[in-house]
Design a protein around this motif. Sequence first.
Motif, mmCIF file in Angstrom:
data_model
loop_
_atom_site.group_PDB
_atom_site.id
_atom_site.type_symbol
_atom_site.label_atom_id
_atom_site.label_comp_id
_atom_site.label_asym_id
_atom_site.label_seq_id
_atom_site.Cartn_x
_atom_site.Cartn_y
_atom_site.Cartn_z
ATOM 1 N N GLU A 122 0.845 -1.196 0.000
ATOM 2 C CA GLU A 122 0.000 0.000 0.000
ATOM 3 C C GLU A 122 0.881 1.247 0.000
ATOM 4 O OE1 GLU A 122 -3.068 1.057 -0.223
ATOM 5 O OE2 GLU A 122 -3.897 -0.936 -0.605
ATOM 6 N N HIS A 123 0.672 2.104 -0.978
ATOM 7 C CA HIS A 123 1.425 3.361 -1.066
ATOM 8 C C HIS A 123 0.647 4.272 -2.006
ATOM 9 C CE1 HIS A 123 4.599 6.269 -1.955
ATOM 10 N NE2 HIS A 123 5.247 5.806 -0.901
ATOM 11 N N PRO A 124 0.623 5.591 -1.757
ATOM 12 C CA PRO A 124 -0.124 6.508 -2.640
ATOM 13 C C PRO A 124 0.297 6.426 -4.110
ATOM 14 C CG PRO A 124 0.512 7.649 -0.633
ATOM 15 C CD PRO A 124 1.179 6.310 -0.585
ATOM 16 N N ARG A 125 1.558 6.018 -4.357
ATOM 17 C CA ARG A 125 2.037 5.929 -5.736
ATOM 18 C C ARG A 125 1.681 4.603 -6.411
ATOM 19 N NH1 ARG A 125 3.844 5.939 -9.485
ATOM 20 N NH2 ARG A 125 6.099 6.023 -9.763
ATOM 21 N N ASN A 126 1.283 3.609 -5.635
ATOM 22 C CA ASN A 126 0.993 2.302 -6.214
ATOM 23 C C ASN A 126 -0.458 2.216 -6.683
ATOM 24 O OD1 ASN A 126 3.627 1.655 -5.715
ATOM 25 N ND2 ASN A 126 3.209 0.234 -4.037
ATOM 26 N N LYS A 127 -0.688 1.371 -7.680
ATOM 27 C CA LYS A 127 -1.998 1.279 -8.327
ATOM 28 C C LYS A 127 -2.755 0.044 -7.847
ATOM 29 C CE LYS A 127 -0.635 4.833 -10.723
ATOM 30 N NZ LYS A 127 -1.078 6.194 -10.361
ATOM 31 N N SER A 128 -4.039 0.249 -7.553
ATOM 32 C CA SER A 128 -4.872 -0.873 -7.106
ATOM 33 C C SER A 128 -5.122 -1.852 -8.247
ATOM 34 C CB SER A 128 -6.222 -0.344 -6.597
ATOM 35 O OG SER A 128 -6.999 0.150 -7.683
ATOM 36 N N ASP A 129 -5.551 -3.050 -7.894
ATOM 37 C CA ASP A 129 -5.917 -4.034 -8.921
ATOM 38 C C ASP A 129 -6.964 -3.448 -9.857
ATOM 39 O OD1 ASP A 129 -4.246 -5.626 -7.443
ATOM 40 O OD2 ASP A 129 -5.755 -7.162 -6.957
ATOM 41 N N GLU A 130 -7.895 -2.669 -9.290
ATOM 42 C CA GLU A 130 -8.966 -2.063 -10.099
ATOM 43 C C GLU A 130 -8.397 -1.038 -11.071
ATOM 44 O OE1 GLU A 130 -10.395 -4.194 -6.851
ATOM 45 O OE2 GLU A 130 -9.072 -2.420 -6.723
ATOM 46 N N ASP A 131 -7.431 -0.225 -10.595
ATOM 47 C CA ASP A 131 -6.762 0.749 -11.471
ATOM 48 C C ASP A 131 -6.089 0.042 -12.649
ATOM 49 O OD1 ASP A 131 -7.396 2.861 -9.742
ATOM 50 O OD2 ASP A 131 -5.488 2.738 -8.669
ATOM 51 N N LEU A 132 -5.392 -1.043 -12.344
ATOM 52 C CA LEU A 132 -4.635 -1.772 -13.361
ATOM 53 C C LEU A 132 -5.582 -2.393 -14.395
ATOM 54 C CD1 LEU A 132 -2.080 -3.481 -10.937
ATOM 55 C CD2 LEU A 132 -1.596 -1.594 -12.518
ATOM 56 N N LYS A 133 -6.683 -2.971 -13.920
ATOM 57 C CA LYS A 133 -7.666 -3.553 -14.839
ATOM 58 C C LYS A 133 -8.306 -2.478 -15.711
ATOM 59 C CE LYS A 133 -8.968 -7.380 -11.758
ATOM 60 N NZ LYS A 133 -9.931 -7.782 -10.716
ATOM 61 N N PHE A 134 -8.593 -1.328 -15.109
ATOM 62 C CA PHE A 134 -9.299 -0.258 -15.817
ATOM 63 C C PHE A 134 -8.500 0.235 -17.015
ATOM 64 C CE2 PHE A 134 -11.075 3.971 -16.558
ATOM 65 C CZ PHE A 134 -12.436 3.753 -16.393
ATOM 66 N N ILE A 135 -7.195 0.463 -16.820
ATOM 67 C CA ILE A 135 -6.382 0.969 -17.929
ATOM 68 C C ILE A 135 -6.159 -0.120 -18.982
ATOM 69 C CG2 ILE A 135 -4.123 0.472 -16.868
ATOM 70 C CD1 ILE A 135 -3.148 3.163 -18.037
ATOM 71 N N ALA A 136 -5.934 -1.356 -18.518
ATOM 72 C CA ALA A 136 -5.678 -2.453 -19.459
ATOM 73 C C ALA A 136 -6.906 -2.776 -20.298
ATOM 74 C CB ALA A 136 -5.221 -3.689 -18.693
ATOM 75 N N ASP A 137 -8.086 -2.760 -19.678
ATOM 76 C CA ASP A 137 -9.323 -3.084 -20.386
ATOM 77 C C ASP A 137 -9.658 -2.045 -21.459
ATOM 78 O OD1 ASP A 137 -9.640 -5.329 -18.858
ATOM 79 O OD2 ASP A 137 -11.208 -4.498 -17.550
ATOM 80 N N ARG A 138 -9.045 -0.868 -21.357
ATOM 81 C CA ARG A 138 -9.314 0.204 -22.322
ATOM 82 C C ARG A 138 -8.125 0.471 -23.226
ATOM 83 N NH1 ARG A 138 -12.133 0.045 -18.115
ATOM 84 N NH2 ARG A 138 -14.315 0.700 -18.034
ATOM 85 N N GLY A 139 -7.297 -0.557 -23.409
ATOM 86 C CA GLY A 139 -6.202 -0.486 -24.377
ATOM 87 C C GLY A 139 -4.953 0.206 -23.890
ATOM 88 N N GLY A 140 -4.860 0.469 -22.584
ATOM 89 C CA GLY A 140 -3.704 1.169 -22.042
ATOM 90 C C GLY A 140 -2.530 0.254 -21.745
ATOM 91 N N PHE A 141 -1.462 0.872 -21.251
ATOM 92 C CA PHE A 141 -0.197 0.172 -21.057
ATOM 93 C C PHE A 141 0.311 0.386 -19.642
ATOM 94 C CE2 PHE A 141 4.344 -0.506 -21.230
ATOM 95 C CZ PHE A 141 4.459 -1.614 -22.054
ATOM 96 N N ILE A 142 1.010 -0.623 -19.092
ATOM 97 C CA ILE A 142 1.534 -0.557 -17.728
ATOM 98 C C ILE A 142 3.025 -0.867 -17.738
ATOM 99 C CG2 ILE A 142 1.379 -1.495 -15.392
ATOM 100 C CD1 ILE A 142 -1.560 -2.402 -16.319
ATOM 101 N N GLY A 143 3.821 0.152 -17.427
ATOM 102 C CA GLY A 143 5.253 -0.043 -17.213
ATOM 103 C C GLY A 143 5.481 -0.229 -15.717
ATOM 104 N N VAL A 144 6.301 -1.189 -15.359
ATOM 105 C CA VAL A 144 6.483 -1.539 -13.942
ATOM 106 C C VAL A 144 7.830 -1.003 -13.452
ATOM 107 C CG1 VAL A 144 6.384 -3.397 -12.247
ATOM 108 C CG2 VAL A 144 5.182 -3.645 -14.436
ATOM 109 N N THR A 145 7.788 -0.256 -12.339
ATOM 110 C CA THR A 145 9.012 0.299 -11.767
ATOM 111 C C THR A 145 9.621 -0.645 -10.742
ATOM 112 O OG1 THR A 145 9.980 2.161 -10.563
ATOM 113 C CG2 THR A 145 7.740 1.587 -9.991
ATOM 114 N N MET A 146 10.920 -0.429 -10.466
ATOM 115 C CA MET A 146 11.589 -1.220 -9.427
ATOM 116 C C MET A 146 12.055 -0.307 -8.298
ATOM 117 S SD MET A 146 15.302 -1.115 -10.246
ATOM 118 C CE MET A 146 15.934 0.378 -10.949
ATOM 119 N N PHE A 147 11.468 0.906 -8.202
ATOM 120 C CA PHE A 147 11.824 1.864 -7.160
ATOM 121 C C PHE A 147 11.514 1.256 -5.798
ATOM 122 C CE2 PHE A 147 11.110 6.078 -4.973
ATOM 123 C CZ PHE A 147 12.408 6.544 -5.122
#
Length: 325
Positions: free
Chosen positions: A188-213
């Motif tokens: 849990e962190h303000p910068r991290n994305k919820s499962d719902e956030d991740l599904k929402f962007i992916a379901d609408r053709g978006g892209f997710i780059g994953v950080t290692m910070f």
Amino acid sequence: MTSSELHDTSIVIDGLIIAKWGRELFEDMRRGGLTAANCTVSVWEGFQNTVNNISEFHQFFEDHSDLIMQVRTTKDILRAKELNKTGIILGFQNAHAFEDKLGYIQVFKELGVGIVQMAYNTQNLIGTGCYESDRGLSDFGREVVAEMNRVGIMCDLSHVGAKTSMDVIEASTKPVCYSHCLPAGLKEHPRNKSDEDLKFIADRGGFIGVTMFTPFLKQGVDATVDDYIEAIDYIINIVGEDCVGIGTDFTQGHDKAFFDWLTHDKGYARSLTNFGKIVNPAGFRTIGEFPNLTDAMTRRGWSEHKIRKVMGENWLRTLKEVWGE
């Protein structure tokens, strides 16, 4: 095929680097076999200082042409691979440099800017960052999204609040991205994305780059490259492997003064966060160690096809959809 051969023959794209630019850094990019990277040239800077930063990069392209080249199209990325150079995508982590002028968007596109984050941590004229109460995309912001779609600049939402992000995803006619994020499901962190956030962007053709910070990884400063792979797999298990890639957020070479500037609102005002110790995951401390990432994917049992997609082919395909070529 060995992991080394696989790395050498793959398109390797990093969706976000904000390092201390110079020949030493560019040499490390080549050491790591990096084909292309989205390199930040604006965060809190306004129009003029951002132009100054881009001007400096144009000089880098001339002075270090044996190592780097500018990327405006996906053909340029493939050309960089052929020439054994690293292609540089000029990117913003904040749309502050647009100020209140829609016309500046095309100006920056013509200067070679390919990716722009809509807000960085806090409120701007367009929308709200992840550290503030999120009021969503402004009407001016909707005009900005439309103009970015028109000229072919990708909308990035990594540091953007959930409501503004959702509004941008719905308003955009082109794929948008989280260029560098991690899942809240692991930490849990303000910068991290919820499962719902991740599904929402992916379901609408978006892209997710994953950080290692590491402040955003489950194991924090004790994280290893394998913990980073775990986070990538976590996201892939939610959205599939076709819309996920790398966005390290390498800050290589920067000192404490840089982080103080970065983590204060508008670069000088209230402090937004304190990351504490900044250290990259063991096994992936520097950009030059990029081959270790491919090796870790291989050890985890990933197929060659999956590795090639996540290391760069997915970014390449999505960027072509946004840029048009």
